[in-house]
Design a protein around this motif. Structure first.
Motif, mmCIF file in Angstrom:
data_model
loop_
_atom_site.group_PDB
_atom_site.id
_atom_site.type_symbol
_atom_site.label_atom_id
_atom_site.label_comp_id
_atom_site.label_asym_id
_atom_site.label_seq_id
_atom_site.Cartn_x
_atom_site.Cartn_y
_atom_site.Cartn_z
ATOM 1 N N GLU A 1 0.879 -1.252 0.131
ATOM 2 C CA GLU A 1 -0.014 -0.192 0.174
ATOM 3 C C GLU A 1 0.970 1.219 0.004
ATOM 4 O OE1 GLU A 1 -2.315 -3.403 1.615
ATOM 5 O OE2 GLU A 1 -0.512 -2.614 2.118
ATOM 6 N N CYS B 1 -5.339 -3.062 -1.313
ATOM 7 C CA CYS B 1 -4.734 -4.192 -2.125
ATOM 8 C C CYS B 1 -5.695 -5.306 -2.045
ATOM 9 C CB CYS B 1 -3.149 -4.698 -1.977
ATOM 10 S SG CYS B 1 -2.025 -3.350 -2.028
ATOM 11 N N CYS C 1 -3.487 -3.519 -6.639
ATOM 12 C CA CYS C 1 -3.974 -2.566 -5.672
ATOM 13 C C CYS C 1 -4.967 -1.692 -6.368
ATOM 14 C CB CYS C 1 -2.963 -2.001 -5.038
ATOM 15 S SG CYS C 1 -1.959 -3.210 -3.936
#
Length: 134
Positions: free
Chosen positions: A28, A87, A93
């Protein structure tokens, strides 16, 4: 050791430290940084940087010139940001991106408007890339 060797060792150490920092980031965090760089490049008409953040599979199909033709020379974007990254899988993601722009309507002085969009990022060759459909 000479001064030149010490300098080379310092540069190498710094590079390794930078790699270690990136390796400790979550997917992330990595996607957030790359999405922010991509949209900043798009907002400032830095086509070369924006294109370089696209998935290699797309870049194999479309040239940088094709990318510019598709997206235009630039937009009236004043601010960009990444609000959230989620994600869904190990290799995919979604970045929720905010774009703030001044609408260009002849004869009207409109205020800035912020809109949000979802941006897909994929993991290829050990790196996160923005997905762009051909």
């Amino acid at each position: 050791m000479t001064i030149l060797q010490w300098g080379a060792a310092a540069v190498a150490f710094s590079a390794l430290a930078g790699c270690a920092t990136m390796g400790n980031q979550t997917p992330e965090q990595q996607v957030e940084a790359r999405a922010a760089a991509y949209w900043k490049a798009r907002a400032t008409s830095d086509h070369k940087t924006a294109y370089s953040l696209l998935a290699p599979a797309y870049r194999n199909l479309a040239s940088e010139q094709d990318f510019v033709k598709l997206h235009g020379a630039g937009a009236n974007v004043k601010e960009t940001g990444v609000a959230k990254v989620t994600c869904e899988a190990q290799d995919r993601c979604t970045a929720r991106v905010s774009l703030t722009a001044k609408p260009m309507v002849p004869g009207l002085n409109l205020p800035l408007v912020t809109t949000y969009m979802d941006d897909t990022w994929v993991l290829e060759q050990g790196q996160w890339w923005r997905f762009q459909a051909p």
